[in-house]
Design an enzyme around this catalytic site. Structure first.
Site, PDB file in Angstrom:
ATOM      1  N   SER A 243       0.844  -1.189   0.000  1.00  0.00           N
ATOM      2  CA  SER A 243       0.000   0.000   0.000  1.00  0.00           C
ATOM      3  C   SER A 243       0.874   1.231   0.000  1.00  0.00           C
ATOM      4  O   SER A 243       2.081   1.162   0.253  1.00  0.00           O
ATOM      5  CB  SER A 243      -0.933  -0.006   1.211  1.00  0.00           C
ATOM      6  OG  SER A 243      -0.304   0.635   2.285  1.00  0.00           O
ATOM      7  N   LYS A 244       0.220   2.356  -0.276  1.00  0.00           N
ATOM      8  CA  LYS A 244       0.973   3.605  -0.340  1.00  0.00           C
ATOM      9  C   LYS A 244       1.520   3.974   1.034  1.00  0.00           C
ATOM     10  O   LYS A 244       2.353   4.854   1.153  1.00  0.00           O
ATOM     11  CB  LYS A 244       0.084   4.709  -0.905  1.00  0.00           C
ATOM     12  CG  LYS A 244      -0.181   4.471  -2.383  1.00  0.00           C
ATOM     13  CD  LYS A 244      -1.071   5.484  -3.022  1.00  0.00           C
ATOM     14  CE  LYS A 244      -1.222   5.128  -4.501  1.00  0.00           C
ATOM     15  NZ  LYS A 244      -2.440   5.539  -5.111  1.00  0.00           N
TER      16      LYS A 244
END
Ligand code: GLU
Length: 306
Positions: A243-244
């Site tokens: 994920s970011k």
């Protein structure tokens, strides 16, 4: 001519999962002598500040994956008048209706859930009379849904093979427009891919289940659908989704540690495109690229590869 596209949502810097998607979109189009366009999916403009969109353009160029086509690219946040025209076509046919359901009503324990965790809409607001809807609208701005048919929509994914969903049973009436007026991804993506002349869509398998909805919208709007290729999700070595939030997997950090060919080469190795994690430019990989090299199941990123 084959026209692919990148359609990132710029809510942060790109991570390796986003990058794999861009790499495969580029390779799939370029190996057929085609082009790749860039569309910034910033419908939710508040979550998508322009700096991240600019960083994506810069990261892609640095990696050797620069988009073809217009520069600056297409920004969804600037296209609501276009989405409205297509939305109005559906509304004029009586296919849309206002929905006043709260989040908690939608997630009521009895509601059936899809395999992707989304709730199948029970149709609570489908039968409201205009008078009932007008009464409710006095206290709450509605979102807008589209009435889907009790019909199976099937297609053959270019990578994952046959997939089908009965829209009424497996999905339910879905949103076209939010209560704040922002048009929904499902509508925007169809309108944009069609108007941009996209002939193939390459994206993550998490969007496989959106495809029947989108194919149905193409049909109802009289638009020509592209081919679809869904790629497996990239997971860390423990099987967690990237994920970011995982900063060290973001392009910001990777660019400080590696040359572009090192990043592309390692990722290509993880995705089955080459036998060793040696440096590679996208153009080198395009010469031998074949979707058959790409696994169909989730890809685990080897520990210590990056
Ligand atoms: N904007 C979406 C994302 O970044 C991709 C949508 C699509 O490829 O259709 O996940």
């Amino acid at each position: 001519m084959t026209t692919g596209r990148y359609a990132p949502s710029p809510s942060g810097r790109m991570h390796l999962g986003n990058l794999l998607c861009c790499l495969l979109a580029w390779l799939s189009a370029k190996s057929k002598g085609g082009q790749v366009l860039l569309r910034i999916e910033d419908l939710d403009a508040q979550r998508c500040p322009r700096v991240y969109a600019d960083a994506i353009v810069d990261d892609l160029a640095w990696l050797g994956l620069a988009a073809d086509g217009p520069c600056p690219p297409v920004y969804q946040s600037e296209r609501s008048a276009i989405y409205r025209q297509y939305y109005d076509k559906l509304a004029a046919r009586g296919l849309t209706y206002p929905c006043f359901c709260s989040r908690s009503q939608l997630h009521a324990a009895s509601a059936p859930h899809r395999s992707d965790g989304q709730v199948v809409y029970a149709g609570t607001c489908r039968g409201l009379t205009p008078a009932q809807a007008a009464e409710k609208a006095k206290t709450k701005a509605p979102a807008w849904r589209v009435r889907v048919p009790d019909e199976e929509i099937a297609f053959v994914d270019g990578h994952l093979g046959p997939y089908a969903e009965n829209l009424a049973r497996d999905c339910g009436d879905f949103y076209l427009r939010r209560a704040d007026g922002v048009f929904a991804y499902q509508l925007a993506v169809v309108v944009d891919d069609a108007l941009m002349g996209v002939t193939e869509v390459v994206r993550g398998a998490d969007l496989l289940s959106s495809t029947p909805r989108q194919l149905w919208l193409y049909r109802e709007l009289g638009l020509t659908p592209p081919a679809f290729y869904h790629l497996p999700l990239l997971l860390d070595h423990q099987g967690r989704r990237l994920s970011k939030r995982d900063g060290d997997q973001s392009l910001e950090h990777l660019r400080a540690r590696y040359a572009p060919e090192e990043i592309v080469g390692k990722l290509a190795f993880a995705a089955g495109l080459q036998a060793a994690p040696r440096p590679a430019a996208p153009a080198d990989l395009a010469r031998t690229f074949d979707w058959a090299q790409v696994p169909k199941h989730d890809i685990f990123l080897p520990e210590n590869l990056f």
